[in-house]
Design a protein around this motif. Structure first.
Motif, PDB file in Angstrom:
ATOM      1  N   UNK A  89       4.936 -38.677 -25.936  1.00 40.42           N
ATOM      2  CA  UNK A  89       5.054 -37.563 -24.949  1.00 40.42           C
ATOM      3  C   UNK A  89       5.159 -38.050 -23.748  1.00 40.42           C
ATOM      4  N   UNK A  90       6.254 -37.747 -23.169  1.00 40.19           N
ATOM      5  CA  UNK A  90       6.525 -38.169 -21.690  1.00 40.19           C
ATOM      6  C   UNK A  90       6.699 -37.331 -20.753  1.00 40.19           C
ATOM      7  N   UNK A 114       7.171 -31.132 -20.557  1.00 43.09           N
ATOM      8  CA  UNK A 114       6.758 -32.198 -21.219  1.00 43.09           C
ATOM      9  C   UNK A 114       8.041 -32.706 -21.904  1.00 43.09           C
ATOM     10  N   UNK A 115       8.201 -33.913 -22.421  1.00 40.44           N
ATOM     11  CA  UNK A 115       9.456 -34.097 -23.030  1.00 40.44           C
ATOM     12  C   UNK A 115       9.136 -35.170 -24.307  1.00 40.44           C
ATOM     13  N   UNK A 116       9.944 -34.871 -25.278  1.00 41.63           N
ATOM     14  CA  UNK A 116       9.700 -35.837 -26.552  1.00 41.63           C
ATOM     15  C   UNK A 116      10.999 -36.147 -27.035  1.00 41.63           C
ATOM     16  N   UNK A 117      11.463 -37.432 -26.973  1.00 44.30           N
ATOM     17  CA  UNK A 117      12.893 -37.881 -27.247  1.00 44.30           C
ATOM     18  C   UNK A 117      13.828 -37.165 -26.000  1.00 44.30           C
ATOM     19  N   UNK A 134       4.581 -37.464 -33.001  1.00 45.90           N
ATOM     20  CA  UNK A 134       3.952 -37.836 -31.443  1.00 45.90           C
ATOM     21  C   UNK A 134       2.621 -37.452 -31.322  1.00 45.90           C
ATOM     22  N   UNK A 135       2.114 -36.675 -32.314  1.00 45.60           N
ATOM     23  CA  UNK A 135       0.651 -35.935 -32.029  1.00 45.60           C
ATOM     24  C   UNK A 135       0.111 -35.961 -33.452  1.00 45.60           C
ATOM     25  N   UNK A 136      -1.429 -36.615 -33.501  1.00 52.90           N
ATOM     26  CA  UNK A 136      -1.775 -36.525 -35.136  1.00 52.90           C
ATOM     27  C   UNK A 136      -2.388 -35.221 -35.582  1.00 52.90           C
ATOM     28  N   UNK A 137      -1.455 -34.319 -35.928  1.00 53.09           N
ATOM     29  CA  UNK A 137      -1.561 -32.986 -36.619  1.00 53.09           C
ATOM     30  C   UNK A 137      -1.859 -33.285 -38.021  1.00 53.09           C
TER      31      UNK A 137
END
Length: 876
Positions: free
Chosen positions: A334-335, A362-365, A400-403
């Protein structure tokens, strides 16, 4: 000598132990009296405790006083509210304190409380329930009273405590739960350093909006305390909100009728891990291994006085700039995370508090998401202005996140929404003051979860927003073998979301094929049925049973919704319903069905009714209209109809019927409890015939009444009227015809299949067997026609699978034979009397008369002779 020494030591120990054991007995009443004296002199409330005891063994050479089951209950205006309660209070002091005079204060060294509750309330007038100290205008001379206890505390502890706060004016509710707190310090001196350790779970609500729920807070701190000035200063301290670290500086001072704050706080580091630390541990993953860049900081200051209608001013800033994070086990990061939030009050008036979320992005890809919002007038009438815009690929969340989900999500969510409203407008439904605009699109969404029987696939969901409604323009979804297309509107969404008001809606639903089983979650497997389960697994098995137990179905109380539906095919259990249409309304925990129609059983069924889960026991009230439905199919495939008329399984043909039913429902399955059914059924058979082989009852009846051919009974246009009452079906008498036999049928049966039926038949004599027919053969046609039909009664008991049939056929046949014999006897007697008259008063001519004989007279004479011979002659 040694032996005497040991004996002396043993005797001394025995005496000491005896003294230690007996001392509490002497001083128990003194301690109780001091506690009661303190309560009576100082508190205006209902105070109770189960017992007060003393022990010299728990902390010898100190004495421990234990107070059990202590409660303080408020008087008016908080009548009945619990202010303080705890299971156990322990006071530790020197043993010498027990020998003090009654008027001398006892010095306490330590206090501990277990399993306690403090409940602080403010009413609409601003009065607090903790103000229970007795008030007096008369100064008390130091010679008249003394304090029962003096504070020389060195340490204290609170174990498993719960603190609740609620203010009716501001609607602020705060709960500190599972509090574990301890402190060490010399309260005997006016200035001390108190070392404290605290852990608690914090929940915070403002009006009906939740801001925190069970957020774990810890604080290890050294507090500088000046008892003479009631001033508490933060020295060394470490605090955490979940895993977010904070440090405090400044002081809090208690003044007359007010509190003075001069505090600052900040995050000790600026790592972006601080932000992830705000996430509850079960969702945050391993923060030790996550890679972050950029910063995250919280800085705040609180300054000013807290008193009636005034709060300290404060300024809290939460900021992050160009940050990123990535978990090492996941492929995406997450950038470009930017957070800029401020919570400010500049005036000291609670109503002037405002929150500005100036930027959250925020940005993902390649997908970027942005949000901003402001909330003004937070405490009284929050005014919200917010905007959301961006794209989120749901499939990237788990990358991107450990859901922790069983199956990853998929789908593209696009949002472009703006909203502006205030809470009063929401509460009063003043839609002209609510400004909403924008759209939301979801495509390619797939979800699998334990609460869903089959995976859900949403091809397209399109939502648009306006001032008064959220409009579902299109929802195209599939699950299992079912497809759904829905459109409609939702009203009062904000009232539902923020104020827990009723959610209103109006929808149209269409389907080409709908399997109800696709929406029913499968029942959990009961592991306790496994053989040879060991004793050690009993607790686990018991737990699995509890988890597997289904909960009662409840129709949501917050829904006020209408759904107009059409479906080509609906499959429920073993039933296939064609061309289904109707309207369903949900309101007040009740589902109402209107003008529902379906083609089934080669006919049509229409129904209206309702199902309610409002009470402890669900209920239903239903009116059904069956139009030319196949009797065999409907009464064998529908359990309800099968219980109403089991005999219908042996009848072929069509049925027109109206059925009215009401009763209770099973709370879990929402199926009718047949023992509670009441109502009635009016039915008409069309082109109906009987297959006696499908009914033991009809077969048994045919075996008893040989003259009946059950298959040839005429059922056309037969009308029957049934009533239901608490588990029994009452069949009101109706008539059926077989050739020239008429039968009247009536009786009752239970849903347990036990029955009691009466059949009254009007049977012509010719059907009663050979003996009766032989008698009838001796009669002239004119005489035979005068013999009336014979009434025959049949009684059917037992149950439908094992019936018992009894009749009075033999008795009826005997009665008919006697009737025929009597009529014949009377006839012959009359004929004989006429003949005798002719003989005794006939022709008186001489023996030598040559006149010819009259044939009619000769016949009468012969008949008379036969009768006389029969009456007076010998029996042949």
């Amino acid at each position: 000598m040694k032996k005497k020494i040991f004996i002396g030591i043993g005797a001394s120990l025995f005496i000491i132990i005896g003294v230690l054991a007996s001392i509490p007995l002497f001083f128990k009443d003194t301690i109780k009296a001091k506690i009661q004296e303190t309560i009576n002199e100082n508190l205006n409330a209902k105070v109770a405790f189960a017992d007060a005891d003393i022990s010299l063994f728990k902390s010898f050479p100190k004495a421990t006083i234990s107070l059990e089951k202590f409660t303080i209950i408020n008087h008016a205006p908080f009548e009945g509210d619990t202010l303080v309660a705890f299971d156990e209070l322990n006071l530790k002091m020197s043993v010498t304190e027990l020998w003090k005079d009654k008027k001398e204060p006892m010095s306490l060294e330590a206090i501990s409380i277990k399993n306690g509750l403090a409940n602080i309330l403010f009413n609409k007038e601003g009065k607090g329930n903790f103000d229970i100290a007795k008030k007096t205008n008369e100064p008390t001379s130091s010679n008249e009273k003394s304090e029962p206890f003096s504070m020389n505390i060195q340490n204290y502890a609170v174990e498993n405590f719960r603190f609740k706060f609620y203010d009716e004016r501001s609607k602020i509710k705060m709960v500190l739960d599972s509090i574990q707190h301890s402190g060490k310090g010399d309260f005997g001196s006016q200035k001390l350093d108190l070392q404290t350790q605290s852990v608690a779970k914090v929940s915070l609500d403002m009006d009906k909006m939740n801001y925190m729920k069970n957020v774990v807070i810890t604080l290890d701190a050294v507090l500088g305390i000046d008892l003479s000035a009631n001033k508490y200063t933060f020295k060394e301290n470490k605090a955490k909100i979940n895993e977010l670290p904070l440090e405090f500086n400044g002081f809090i001072q208690m003044l007359q009728g007010e509190q003075l704050y001069d505090l600052t706080f900040k995050t000790p580091t600026s790592s972006f891990k601080n932000f992830l630390g705000l996430v509850p541990a079960q969702y945050a993953g391993n923060l030790e291994t996550v890679k972050t860049s950029g910063d995250f900081t919280i800085n705040g200051k609180v300054k000013g006085k807290l008193k009636e209608n005034i709060i300290p001013t404060f300024n809290i800033a939460i900021a992050s700039n160009n940050a990123s994070f990535q978990y090492p086990q996941l492929p995406k990061s997450v950038r470009n995370i930017v957070i800029d939030t401020k919570i400010i009050n500049d005036s000291g008036a609670l109503s002037d508090t405002y929150v500005n979320l100036d930027q959250l992005s925020f940005q993902i890809d390649q997908d970027v998401f942005n949000a901003k919002a402001s909330i003004k007038n937070v405490a009284t009438n929050p005014n919200v202005n917010a905007a959301l815009k961006g794209t989120i690929n749901l499939g990237n969340f788990t990358k991107a996140y450990p859901i922790k989900i069983d199956k990853p999500l998929s789908g593209i969510l696009k949002a472009d929404i703006t909203t502006e409203f205030n809470m009063q407008a929401v509460e009063k439904n003043e839609y002209e003051k609510i400004k909403n605009a924008g759209t939301l699109h979801l495509t390619g969404f797939n979800y699998t979860g334990p609460e869903m029987a089959k995976p859900v696939q949403i091809k397209l969901a399109q939502v648009s927003f306006n001032n008064s409604q959220i409009k579902l323009n299109q929802l195209d979804m599939k699950t299992g073998s079912s497809d759904l297309k829905i459109n409609g509107v939702l009203e009062n969404f904000y009232g539902f979301f923020f104020r827990k008001q009723t959610l209103k809606g109006n929808f149209n639903m269409g389907s080409t094929q709908l399997y109800v089983a696709d929406f029913m979650a499968p029942a959990p497997v009961n592991s306790t049925n496994k053989p040879n389960s060991s004793t050690s697994n009993s607790e686990e098995n018991t737990s699995s049973v509890k988890k597997g137990k289904k909960e009662a179905v409840k129709i949501p109380a917050f829904l006020d919704c209408t759904i107009s539906a059409k479906a080509n095919t609906v499959v429920y259990d073993n039933l296939a319903l064609k061309n289904v249409s109707g309207k369903m309304m949900i309101k007040n925990e009740t589902v109402s069905l209107q003008n529902v129609k379906t083609d089934i059983f080669n006919g049509t069924i229409g129904f209206n009714g309702l199902v309610s889960t409002k009470g402890n026991t669900p209920t239903f009230n239903m009116n059904l209209n069956l139009d030319k439905v196949d009797i065999t199919q409907s009464f064998t495939q529908l359990n309800l109809l099968k219980n109403i008329a089991p005999i219908a399984g042996a009848i072929t043909g069509k049925l027109n019927s109206t059925i009215k039913l009401n009763g209770n429902l099973d709370a879990v399955e929402l199926t009718p409890d047949i023992k509670t059914l009441t109502g009635d059924l009016l039915g008409q058979l069309l082109s109906a015939s009987i297959n006696a082989n499908n009914s033991q009852m009809l077969s048994a009846l045919g075996s008893q009444l040989k003259f009946l051919d059950i298959k040839k009974i005429n059922l056309n246009d037969i009308k029957a009227n049934l009533a239901f009452d608490k588990g029994r079906v009452i069949v009101k008498p109706f008539k059926i015809k077989y050739q020239d036999i008429v039968a009247e049928v009536g009786g009752t049966h239970g849903f347990d299949q036990n029955m009691n039926y009466n059949i009254k038949l009007d049977v012509p004599a010719k059907y009663l067997g050979g003996d009766v027919n032989k008698l009838l053969a001796k009669l002239s046609p004119n005489e035979a026609s005068k013999i009336e039909s014979v009434p025959i009664n049949a009684l059917m008991t037992g149950n439908f699978k094992s019936p018992k049939v009894t009749t009075d056929l033999k008795q009826a046949s005997s009665n008919l034979a006697l009737q025929i014999a009597k009529s014949q006897k009377d006839k012959y007697l009359n004929q004989g009397v006429d003949a005798l008259s002719n003989i005794l008063g006939g022709n008186k001519k001489g023996k030598d008369s040559t006149s010819t004989k009259d044939p009619k007279k000769e016949a009468i004479k012969n008949t008379a002779n036969q009768v006389l011979e029969g009456l007076f002659g010998r029996r042949k």
